[in-house]
Write an enzyme that holds these catalytic residues in place. Structure first.
Site, PDB file in Angstrom:
ATOM      1  N   ARG A 236       0.865  -1.187   0.000  1.00 38.03           N
ATOM      2  CA  ARG A 236       0.000   0.000   0.000  1.00 38.03           C
ATOM      3  C   ARG A 236       0.893   1.225   0.000  1.00 38.03           C
ATOM      4  O   ARG A 236       1.917   1.267   0.699  1.00 38.03           O
ATOM      5  CB  ARG A 236      -0.923   0.027   1.229  1.00 38.03           C
ATOM      6  CG  ARG A 236      -2.099  -0.938   1.157  1.00 38.03           C
ATOM      7  CD  ARG A 236      -3.128  -0.526   0.088  1.00 38.03           C
ATOM      8  NE  ARG A 236      -4.244  -1.453   0.005  1.00 38.03           N
ATOM      9  CZ  ARG A 236      -4.307  -2.519  -0.779  1.00 38.03           C
ATOM     10  NH1 ARG A 236      -3.294  -2.816  -1.568  1.00 38.03           N
ATOM     11  NH2 ARG A 236      -5.390  -3.278  -0.788  1.00 38.03           N
ATOM     12  N   ASP A 260       4.572  -0.264  -6.967  1.00 36.96           N
ATOM     13  CA  ASP A 260       3.315  -0.621  -7.631  1.00 36.96           C
ATOM     14  C   ASP A 260       2.162   0.155  -7.017  1.00 36.96           C
ATOM     15  O   ASP A 260       1.039   0.112  -7.513  1.00 36.96           O
ATOM     16  CB  ASP A 260       3.053  -2.128  -7.511  1.00 36.96           C
ATOM     17  CG  ASP A 260       1.836  -2.556  -8.324  1.00 36.96           C
ATOM     18  OD1 ASP A 260       1.777  -2.208  -9.522  1.00 36.96           O
ATOM     19  OD2 ASP A 260       0.933  -3.210  -7.756  1.00 36.96           O
ATOM     20  N   GLU A 265      -2.406   7.598  -4.856  1.00 35.51           N
ATOM     21  CA  GLU A 265      -2.776   6.973  -6.128  1.00 35.51           C
ATOM     22  C   GLU A 265      -4.257   7.058  -6.466  1.00 35.51           C
ATOM     23  O   GLU A 265      -4.639   6.919  -7.629  1.00 35.51           O
ATOM     24  CB  GLU A 265      -2.353   5.495  -6.127  1.00 35.51           C
ATOM     25  CG  GLU A 265      -3.205   4.608  -5.219  1.00 35.51           C
ATOM     26  CD  GLU A 265      -2.792   3.132  -5.258  1.00 35.51           C
ATOM     27  OE1 GLU A 265      -1.594   2.839  -5.116  1.00 35.51           O
ATOM     28  OE2 GLU A 265      -3.680   2.285  -5.422  1.00 35.51           O
ATOM     29  N   HIS A 297      -0.536  -0.085  -9.719  1.00 33.38           N
ATOM     30  CA  HIS A 297      -1.286  -1.062  -8.910  1.00 33.38           C
ATOM     31  C   HIS A 297      -1.703  -2.261  -9.780  1.00 33.38           C
ATOM     32  O   HIS A 297      -2.880  -2.627  -9.885  1.00 33.38           O
ATOM     33  CB  HIS A 297      -2.508  -0.413  -8.257  1.00 33.38           C
ATOM     34  CG  HIS A 297      -2.867  -1.048  -6.943  1.00 33.38           C
ATOM     35  ND1 HIS A 297      -3.112  -0.334  -5.809  1.00 33.38           N
ATOM     36  CD2 HIS A 297      -2.996  -2.344  -6.592  1.00 33.38           C
ATOM     37  CE1 HIS A 297      -3.399  -1.160  -4.809  1.00 33.38           C
ATOM     38  NE2 HIS A 297      -3.332  -2.390  -5.273  1.00 33.38           N
TER      39      HIS A 297
END
Ligand code: NAI
Length: 349
Positions: A236, A260, A265, A297
């Site tokens: 996260r 990622d 985000e 993600h």
């Protein structure tokens, strides 16, 4: 038998890749989905009026105000089609709305993505790819380093952390780990977090985002890092203070970062902003750096995981609908959100 009694679910933040598997399993189990591209939030909760449940993903907002609205519209289930649940106010849901999730759809999907990012970074594949596309076969600046014999520090040794550890051991890496609840894993030495930060050549984050883990890699942690460390975050975004990371890279403490996930985000990821001016200067700075790799993600995105996510979510909804214990329920009754199911034989409320 109530097996095929219909259940109507509003599906937020729908993407083309979600729809086929959810339609297939939904049809099989009598669950109908209404797909919306928009995310769930205070302004869009109204779309769920008259539905039995909502199906949401990582960046939907299921905070207290949204929960109140959903409950007033008659919504009785929040089905997370992901493992993490930091975006849901479980306390507000208790007694009103059942919350279910997909605890594990494919730990290998995320672990393999983490390793893909790591290899890309340390062997400069991203730079080589762009060069050879332009028939530039120069090797200048592409010197990498070998993973074999290096120390990897894994934070969070749950399902994904363990899958990642197995891969790292296959590469001949020395594995150290930190977990709030350590367990026995062959070939792994648990160490205090500070020691992990000070001694790892590669650090990979696989713990959940909680109040305790918020900005786990922050300004203080950056000062402890081994020079040249590669930081991987497929968990996260807010586990890392992105500004502290930029600073650590600029000061040449952090050798590379593979992300990622990103703290801010939710307004950006899963959408196409090519041709737009992105306002987030920290993300823009990170993306501009040759030693930073960002994927949006994407770690979960495999055929296997998508099928597992749809099947488990549909089965979760069926178990809410049909009564009895809900295997993948998250509740706040006893404060042990994930563990309480071990001590119960019926649903929480
Ligand atoms: P898991 O629940 O199996 O493992 C989490 C581990 O973290 C556990 O061993 C737990 O003891 C540990 N932990 C909890 N609090 C901690 C703390 N304060 N400090 C250190 N360790 C702590 O979860 P799983 O399935 O391995 O997933 C890990 C995380 O990966 C999820 O929380 C989620 O945020 C993220 N994820 C990201 C995906 C992506 O596409 N990028 C997809 C799926 C999950």
């Amino acid at each position: 038998m109530c097996y095929h009694r219909g259940m109507k679910i509003t599906f937020f933040d729908a993407k083309d890749y979600d729809i086929p598997a959810f339609e297939r399993y939904g049809k099989e189990y009598g669950i109908s989905f209404k797909f919306f591209e928009t995310k769930l939030g205070e302004d869009t909760a109204e779309l769920a009026r008259g539905y039995d449940g909502v199906c949401v993903f990582v960046n939907d907002d299921v905070g207290a105000p949204v929960v109140e609205k959903l409950a007033s519209y008659g919504v009785r289930t929040v089905a997370l089609r992901c493992a993490g649940y930091n975006n849901v106010d479980l306390t507000s849901c208790f007694g009103k709305i059942h919350v279910v999730r997909v605890p594990a759809y494919s730990p290998h999907a995320v672990a393999e993505h983490a390793m893909a990012l790591l290899l890309t970074s340390v062997r400069r594949i991203h730079r080589a790819y762009n060069r050879t596309k332009d028939f530039n076969f120069s090797l200048a600046g592409l010197t990498g380093f070998e993973l074999h014999g290096r120390t990897v520090g894994v934070v969070g040794t749950g399902k994904i952390g363990r899958a990642f550890i197995e891969i790292c051991r296959g590469f001949g890496m020395r594995v150290i780990a930190y977990d709030k609840f350590p367990s026995e894993i062959e070939g792994v030495t648990y160490v205090p977090l500070e020691e992990l930060l000070r001694t790892s050549d590669v650090i990979s984050l696989h713990c959940p985002l909680t109040e305790e883990t918020y900005h786990l890699i922050g300004r203080e942690a950056v000062e402890m890092l081994k020079k040249g460390v590669v930081i991987l975050n497929t968990s996260r975004g807010a586990l890392i203070d992105a500004e502290a990371l930029v600073d650590g890279i600029k000061r040449r403490i952090v050798g590379a970062a593979c992300l990622d996930v990103y703290e801010e985000e939710s307004d950006l990821f899963f959408r196409d902003f090519s041709g737009h001016i992105v306002e987030d200067d920290v993300l823009a700075r990170l993306i501009s750096m040759p030693n930073v790799l960002v994927t949006g993600h994407q770690a979960f995105l495999t055929e296997e995981a998508l099928a597992n996510i749809a099947e488990t979510t549909v089965k979760n909804l069926v178990s809410v609908r049909d009564g009895g214990l809900i295997e993948n329920e998250l509740c706040y009754r006893c404060g042990k959100v994930e563990d309480c199911k071990k001590n119960r034989s019926e649903r929480c409320f």
